[in-house]
Design a protein around this motif. Sequence first.
Motif, PDB file in Angstrom:
ATOM      1  N   PRO A 109       0.808  -1.226   0.000  1.00 41.44           N
ATOM      2  CA  PRO A 109       0.000   0.000   0.000  1.00 41.44           C
ATOM      3  C   PRO A 109       0.841   1.276   0.000  1.00 41.44           C
ATOM      4  O   PRO A 109       0.416   2.292  -0.564  1.00 41.44           O
ATOM      5  CB  PRO A 109      -0.816  -0.115   1.291  1.00 41.44           C
ATOM      6  N   ILE A 110       2.012   1.223   0.593  1.00 43.11           N
ATOM      7  CA  ILE A 110       2.894   2.403   0.609  1.00 43.11           C
ATOM      8  C   ILE A 110       3.356   2.721  -0.810  1.00 43.11           C
ATOM      9  O   ILE A 110       3.338   3.876  -1.253  1.00 43.11           O
ATOM     10  CB  ILE A 110       4.100   2.156   1.537  1.00 43.11           C
ATOM     11  N   LEU A 111       3.755   1.687  -1.530  1.00 47.73           N
ATOM     12  CA  LEU A 111       4.202   1.889  -2.903  1.00 47.73           C
ATOM     13  C   LEU A 111       3.041   2.266  -3.809  1.00 47.73           C
ATOM     14  O   LEU A 111       3.200   3.078  -4.733  1.00 47.73           O
ATOM     15  CB  LEU A 111       4.895   0.623  -3.414  1.00 47.73           C
ATOM     16  N   GLN A 112       1.882   1.708  -3.549  1.00 46.49           N
ATOM     17  CA  GLN A 112       0.713   2.068  -4.355  1.00 46.49           C
ATOM     18  C   GLN A 112       0.369   3.544  -4.213  1.00 46.49           C
ATOM     19  O   GLN A 112       0.027   4.210  -5.194  1.00 46.49           O
ATOM     20  CB  GLN A 112      -0.480   1.200  -3.948  1.00 46.49           C
ATOM     21  N   GLU A 113       0.473   4.061  -3.010  1.00 47.57           N
ATOM     22  CA  GLU A 113       0.173   5.477  -2.807  1.00 47.57           C
ATOM     23  C   GLU A 113       1.214   6.349  -3.503  1.00 47.57           C
ATOM     24  O   GLU A 113       0.877   7.396  -4.073  1.00 47.57           O
ATOM     25  CB  GLU A 113       0.112   5.802  -1.317  1.00 47.57           C
ATOM     26  N   LEU A 114       2.464   5.939  -3.463  1.00 46.91           N
ATOM     27  CA  LEU A 114       3.517   6.643  -4.202  1.00 46.91           C
ATOM     28  C   LEU A 114       3.184   6.667  -5.685  1.00 46.91           C
ATOM     29  O   LEU A 114       3.303   7.705  -6.354  1.00 46.91           O
ATOM     30  CB  LEU A 114       4.865   5.946  -3.976  1.00 46.91           C
ATOM     31  N   GLN A 115       2.750   5.544  -6.223  1.00 47.43           N
ATOM     32  CA  GLN A 115       2.429   5.453  -7.642  1.00 47.43           C
ATOM     33  C   GLN A 115       1.264   6.372  -8.007  1.00 47.43           C
ATOM     34  O   GLN A 115       1.307   7.057  -9.043  1.00 47.43           O
ATOM     35  CB  GLN A 115       2.105   4.000  -7.997  1.00 47.43           C
ATOM     36  N   ARG A 116       0.251   6.401  -7.185  1.00 50.04           N
ATOM     37  CA  ARG A 116      -0.895   7.292  -7.448  1.00 50.04           C
ATOM     38  C   ARG A 116      -0.450   8.750  -7.485  1.00 50.04           C
ATOM     39  O   ARG A 116      -0.899   9.531  -8.331  1.00 50.04           O
ATOM     40  CB  ARG A 116      -1.970   7.096  -6.389  1.00 50.04           C
ATOM     41  N   GLU A 117       0.424   9.124  -6.566  1.00 50.56           N
ATOM     42  CA  GLU A 117       0.880  10.511  -6.500  1.00 50.56           C
ATOM     43  C   GLU A 117       1.720  10.871  -7.723  1.00 50.56           C
ATOM     44  O   GLU A 117       1.592  11.971  -8.276  1.00 50.56           O
ATOM     45  CB  GLU A 117       1.681  10.749  -5.224  1.00 50.56           C
ATOM     46  N   VAL A 118       2.574   9.955  -8.166  1.00 51.81           N
ATOM     47  CA  VAL A 118       3.381  10.210  -9.366  1.00 51.81           C
ATOM     48  C   VAL A 118       2.470  10.424 -10.570  1.00 51.81           C
ATOM     49  O   VAL A 118       2.663  11.362 -11.353  1.00 51.81           O
ATOM     50  CB  VAL A 118       4.350   9.028  -9.626  1.00 51.81           C
ATOM     51  N   ILE A 119       1.481   9.574 -10.727  1.00 57.78           N
ATOM     52  CA  ILE A 119       0.547   9.707 -11.847  1.00 57.78           C
ATOM     53  C   ILE A 119      -0.207  11.026 -11.761  1.00 57.78           C
ATOM     54  O   ILE A 119      -0.362  11.740 -12.759  1.00 57.78           O
ATOM     55  CB  ILE A 119      -0.422   8.510 -11.882  1.00 57.78           C
ATOM     56  N   ARG A 120      -0.686  11.351 -10.580  1.00 54.79           N
ATOM     57  CA  ARG A 120      -1.429  12.614 -10.406  1.00 54.79           C
ATOM     58  C   ARG A 120      -0.574  13.816 -10.777  1.00 54.79           C
ATOM     59  O   ARG A 120      -1.038  14.730 -11.471  1.00 54.79           O
ATOM     60  CB  ARG A 120      -1.907  12.749  -8.960  1.00 54.79           C
ATOM     61  N   MET A 121       0.666  13.807 -10.348  1.00 55.81           N
ATOM     62  CA  MET A 121       1.550  14.944 -10.620  1.00 55.81           C
ATOM     63  C   MET A 121       1.786  15.130 -12.110  1.00 55.81           C
ATOM     64  O   MET A 121       1.915  16.265 -12.591  1.00 55.81           O
ATOM     65  CB  MET A 121       2.880  14.757  -9.892  1.00 55.81           C
ATOM     66  N   GLU A 122       1.820  14.036 -12.860  1.00 56.48           N
ATOM     67  CA  GLU A 122       2.065  14.144 -14.304  1.00 56.48           C
ATOM     68  C   GLU A 122       0.839  14.643 -15.064  1.00 56.48           C
ATOM     69  O   GLU A 122       0.951  15.015 -16.217  1.00 56.48           O
ATOM     70  CB  GLU A 122       2.549  12.807 -14.867  1.00 56.48           C
ATOM     71  N   THR A 123      -0.312  14.637 -14.436  1.00 54.14           N
ATOM     72  CA  THR A 123      -1.503  15.164 -15.109  1.00 54.14           C
ATOM     73  C   THR A 123      -1.661  16.668 -14.908  1.00 54.14           C
ATOM     74  O   THR A 123      -2.504  17.293 -15.557  1.00 54.14           O
ATOM     75  CB  THR A 123      -2.788  14.473 -14.611  1.00 54.14           C
ATOM     76  N   VAL A 124      -0.850  17.235 -14.026  1.00 55.26           N
ATOM     77  CA  VAL A 124      -0.942  18.679 -13.767  1.00 55.26           C
ATOM     78  C   VAL A 124       0.384  19.404 -13.973  1.00 55.26           C
ATOM     79  O   VAL A 124       0.441  20.632 -13.976  1.00 55.26           O
ATOM     80  CB  VAL A 124      -1.458  18.958 -12.330  1.00 55.26           C
ATOM     81  N   GLY A 125       1.461  18.669 -14.129  1.00 52.89           N
ATOM     82  CA  GLY A 125       2.779  19.296 -14.281  1.00 52.89           C
ATOM     83  C   GLY A 125       3.811  18.237 -14.595  1.00 52.89           C
ATOM     84  O   GLY A 125       3.643  17.434 -15.507  1.00 52.89           O
ATOM     85  N   GLY A 126       4.891  18.217 -13.818  1.00 54.98           N
ATOM     86  CA  GLY A 126       5.910  17.188 -13.969  1.00 54.98           C
ATOM     87  C   GLY A 126       6.661  17.254 -15.277  1.00 54.98           C
ATOM     88  O   GLY A 126       6.666  18.265 -15.981  1.00 54.98           O
ATOM     89  N   LEU A 127       7.286  16.136 -15.625  1.00 52.33           N
ATOM     90  CA  LEU A 127       8.082  16.053 -16.850  1.00 52.33           C
ATOM     91  C   LEU A 127       7.253  16.375 -18.076  1.00 52.33           C
ATOM     92  O   LEU A 127       7.714  17.031 -19.008  1.00 52.33           O
ATOM     93  CB  LEU A 127       8.686  14.654 -16.984  1.00 52.33           C
ATOM     94  N   SER A 128       5.993  15.914 -18.092  1.00 54.64           N
ATOM     95  CA  SER A 128       5.140  16.077 -19.275  1.00 54.64           C
ATOM     96  C   SER A 128       4.488  17.459 -19.343  1.00 54.64           C
ATOM     97  O   SER A 128       3.761  17.744 -20.300  1.00 54.64           O
ATOM     98  CB  SER A 128       4.039  15.011 -19.279  1.00 54.64           C
ATOM     99  N   GLU A 129       4.740  18.275 -18.311  1.00 58.08           N
ATOM    100  CA  GLU A 129       4.119  19.609 -18.223  1.00 58.08           C
ATOM    101  C   GLU A 129       2.595  19.506 -18.275  1.00 58.08           C
ATOM    102  O   GLU A 129       1.911  20.355 -18.844  1.00 58.08           O
ATOM    103  CB  GLU A 129       4.644  20.523 -19.332  1.00 58.08           C
ATOM    104  N   GLY A 130       2.087  18.444 -17.663  1.00 55.98           N
ATOM    105  CA  GLY A 130       0.650  18.283 -17.555  1.00 55.98           C
ATOM    106  C   GLY A 130      -0.014  17.556 -18.702  1.00 55.98           C
ATOM    107  O   GLY A 130      -1.247  17.365 -18.682  1.00 55.98           O
ATOM    108  N   ARG A 131       0.758  17.122 -19.711  1.00 55.20           N
ATOM    109  CA  ARG A 131       0.133  16.405 -20.835  1.00 55.20           C
ATOM    110  C   ARG A 131      -0.351  15.023 -20.413  1.00 55.20           C
ATOM    111  O   ARG A 131      -1.307  14.514 -20.968  1.00 55.20           O
ATOM    112  CB  ARG A 131       1.111  16.298 -22.004  1.00 55.20           C
ATOM    113  N   GLY A 132       0.340  14.435 -19.438  1.00 55.97           N
ATOM    114  CA  GLY A 132      -0.111  13.152 -18.930  1.00 55.97           C
ATOM    115  C   GLY A 132       0.981  12.106 -18.886  1.00 55.97           C
ATOM    116  O   GLY A 132       2.172  12.408 -19.031  1.00 55.97           O
TER     117      GLY A 132
END
Length: 225
Positions: A109-132
């Motif tokens: 569950p700890i790693l799953q929550e990390l994964q959810r947060e990484v995905i969420r961040m890429e939908t609003v910013g991150g490397l993809s600048e929010g493209r996804g």
Amino acid sequence: MTGIVIAIDGPAGTGKSTVSREVATRLGLAYFDTGATYRVATLACLRDGVDFAQTSDVAAMVATMNVELILDPRNPHVLLDGEDVSAQIRTDTVALTVSKVATNLEARPILQELQREVIRMETVGGLSEGRGVVAEGRDITTVIAPEADVRVLMTADDEVRVARRAGEGADLATVREAVLGRDRKDATVVSFHQAADGVHTLDTTDLTIEEAVRAVIGLAHEAQL
């Protein structure tokens, strides 16, 4: 608006990593190999001498390890304590041990929550600048990102999968255990052989990488209409 999420699940050797990276590259998205989080956690435990039988100790390591994920589809890599361990997490030692972390019901569950947060961040910013992001693993379509815009389960014949993973000079028995043995172990905590409702099945047994990439991109275009 937020960026697109493409979730791709499946067992090892189906081509999901190669396809996911290529789809991400062509669409200008981040690429997230969620399996790498389990692998780097395994490496961290091995390096620190953590007893995998002590589930709470493994979970504690997972919760405190210093990991950075670089989601560039052209050059994805993983840093542990500032060191690039992208090659180390792909060794036979890690491959044959990773299920001890993946099936740990305190660490998972700890790693799953990390994964959810990484995905969420890429939908609003991150490397993809929010493209996804294109995220691949074993439970992305059902547990981590069940609301993803595109959800795909990639499958392939068992012997084809083993052959794909068995490079020249590889020990076939070791490869078979790393592929099929891990499947059996991981299947005790997650279902990744049958598509859930709303998830597209893509059998790559007789497909080229290009054909599989085009199929996923086609689904992405449909999702954005």
